[in-house]
Design a protein around this motif. Sequence first.
Motif, short mmCIF file in Angstrom:
data_model
loop_
_atom_site.label_atom_id
_atom_site.label_comp_id
_atom_site.label_asym_id
_atom_site.label_seq_id
_atom_site.Cartn_x
_atom_site.Cartn_y
_atom_site.Cartn_z
N GLN B 22 0.83 -1.22 0.00
CA GLN B 22 0.00 0.00 0.00
C GLN B 22 0.86 1.25 0.00
O GLN B 22 0.40 2.31 0.45
CB GLN B 22 -0.94 0.04 1.22
CG GLN B 22 -1.85 -1.15 1.33
CD GLN B 22 -2.80 -1.01 2.52
OE1 GLN B 22 -2.39 -1.13 3.67
NE2 GLN B 22 -4.05 -0.75 2.24
N GLY B 23 2.07 1.13 -0.49
CA GLY B 23 2.97 2.28 -0.53
C GLY B 23 4.01 2.07 -1.63
O GLY B 23 4.00 1.04 -2.31
N ASP B 207 2.57 1.35 -8.52
CA ASP B 207 2.55 2.82 -8.43
C ASP B 207 2.31 3.32 -6.99
O ASP B 207 1.97 4.50 -6.80
CB ASP B 207 1.48 3.42 -9.36
CG ASP B 207 1.73 3.07 -10.82
OD1 ASP B 207 2.91 2.90 -11.17
OD2 ASP B 207 0.76 2.94 -11.59
N GLY B 208 2.44 2.45 -6.01
CA GLY B 208 2.22 2.87 -4.62
C GLY B 208 0.79 3.27 -4.33
O GLY B 208 0.50 3.91 -3.32
N VAL B 209 -0.13 2.87 -5.21
CA VAL B 209 -1.53 3.32 -5.09
C VAL B 209 -2.35 2.34 -4.26
O VAL B 209 -2.35 1.14 -4.54
CB VAL B 209 -2.17 3.48 -6.49
CG1 VAL B 209 -3.66 3.74 -6.37
CG2 VAL B 209 -1.48 4.61 -7.25
N SER B 210 -3.04 2.86 -3.24
CA SER B 210 -3.85 2.01 -2.37
C SER B 210 -5.06 2.79 -1.89
O SER B 210 -5.14 4.00 -2.10
CB SER B 210 -3.01 1.55 -1.19
OG SER B 210 -3.76 0.78 -0.30
N HIS B 211 -5.98 2.12 -1.23
CA HIS B 211 -7.25 2.74 -0.83
C HIS B 211 -7.84 3.43 -2.06
O HIS B 211 -8.29 4.57 -2.01
CB HIS B 211 -7.05 3.74 0.32
CG HIS B 211 -6.96 3.04 1.65
ND1 HIS B 211 -7.23 3.67 2.84
CD2 HIS B 211 -6.65 1.77 1.98
CE1 HIS B 211 -7.07 2.82 3.84
NE2 HIS B 211 -6.72 1.66 3.34
N ASN B 212 -7.85 2.71 -3.15
CA ASN B 212 -8.21 3.25 -4.46
C ASN B 212 -8.50 2.03 -5.34
O ASN B 212 -7.81 1.01 -5.23
CB ASN B 212 -6.98 4.03 -4.99
CG ASN B 212 -7.26 4.74 -6.30
OD1 ASN B 212 -7.68 4.12 -7.28
ND2 ASN B 212 -7.01 6.03 -6.32
#
Lengths: 243, 243
Positions: B22-23, B207-212
């Motif tokens: 998540q990062g 891409d470090g993209v989380s809660h998405n």
Amino acid sequence: MRGYLEARHAPALAYLEAHIEQGPVLEAQGLAIGTVTGIAAQLRYQAVVAGQANHAGTTTMGLRRDALAGAAEMLLAIERIARDDASDLVATVGRIEASPGAANVIPGEGRFTIDIRSGDPVRRDRAAQAILIALEAIASARGLTLAVTPIHDLPASPCDPALMNMMDAAITGAGQPPFRLVSGAGHDAMVMAALCPTAMLFIRCKDGVSHNPAEHVDPADAEIALQVMLGFIHRLGESLAAV
Amino acid sequence: MRGYLEARHAPALAYLEAHIEQGPVLEAQGLAIGTVTGIAAQLRYQAVVAGQANHAGTTTMGLRRDALAGAAEMLLAIERIARDDASDLVATVGRIEASPGAANVIPGEGRFTIDIRSGDPVRRDRAAQAILIALEAIASARGLTLAVTPIHDLPASPCDPALMNMMDAAITGAGQPPFRLVSGAGHDAMVMAALCPTAMLFIRCKDGVSHNPAEHVDPADAEIALQVMLGFIHRLGESLAAV
């Protein structure tokens, strides 16, 4: 008085409205009432800032595209531009939302309203332009996208000059000093202006507080306003009879 | 291995959790997986800023006590304090509301959340202190009142040192370079730590993209993670059998 001759053939001769000032000007002048020169031009926008929603615990500060932080910077730019203008210009952000809107998620979207007003439409439009340029620059510097949609564009609605003179005379007739001021708020007179000449009288507003349960008019001021309105109607009647 | 001898008499020997990072850290390192050292200390606050609701058209800029403009300035201070810290510290405002929340009313109240995290609880608390001081100064300069209530205080939850070594060995055994990182997000391991020693494995996050909705793990990375988890469990079993 030519306007009133013509108006006699129309359904409405004139429109007269008294209203609490909803602002601080009369109180600051120590006056109970004042003649309104017109209603300020208004512009209203809806702004949408888009960034990247992400986890609040794991996304390092440098990697964020926080739409709400961008919106916050925009709010301060709007306030600064309005403050730097020394005129009657005002600009307000009254509503804001961040989505998804959870404490542990960096907002991917921020939405807010912008309300800009001035008695001088040119000044209003110049401020709006400066605000839009500032907002675009902030969005660009933060890697955000910005969409600003006009949702409301109200031209200035000036009161009738002959009726304003009549109002000043009625105020003097009631033993009060005449005083003129612009209305930042919209009023029914704005709509009636399409049908007939309009006149407005403002009444002093305690502490300039309005759109708030604490809004207050002194009954003594309301009595003066009533006296002025009667004087105004007498004068209007006399001017018609004199033709 | 004394801890595990004792743990044999407890219902749970150890807790193992694999999770998407998540990062952005593993991706930046070009690594599929990493050993988690622990879960960062979290602090969460609810802030309420109170000013004076008033009419957006009639209240001159100098007379305003705009709670939302104050909140916007506070948001930027929070962002600046977190950015100025060169460590893993993060601070986020994920939720905001202005009331009454109408385009033509200056907000009398602004409410927002503050989330502060760091692997180092001392650094977290120091940042929280700096933020609270900055917010008070902004409120005071703007004639606003500020109330900040802690709503969440989670101590850091370190992973078990012996289990971390075992995880590193399992990663090496799977032909991957060992790497350690802290978790900014909370995880189940945080709760299980009260019952038994915990171990965590992070998997690279696109891409470090989380809660998405765009959150993504590469299936090949998930396979490596599975292999490491099996290796870890084998090593844990061997260490117990060896006693």
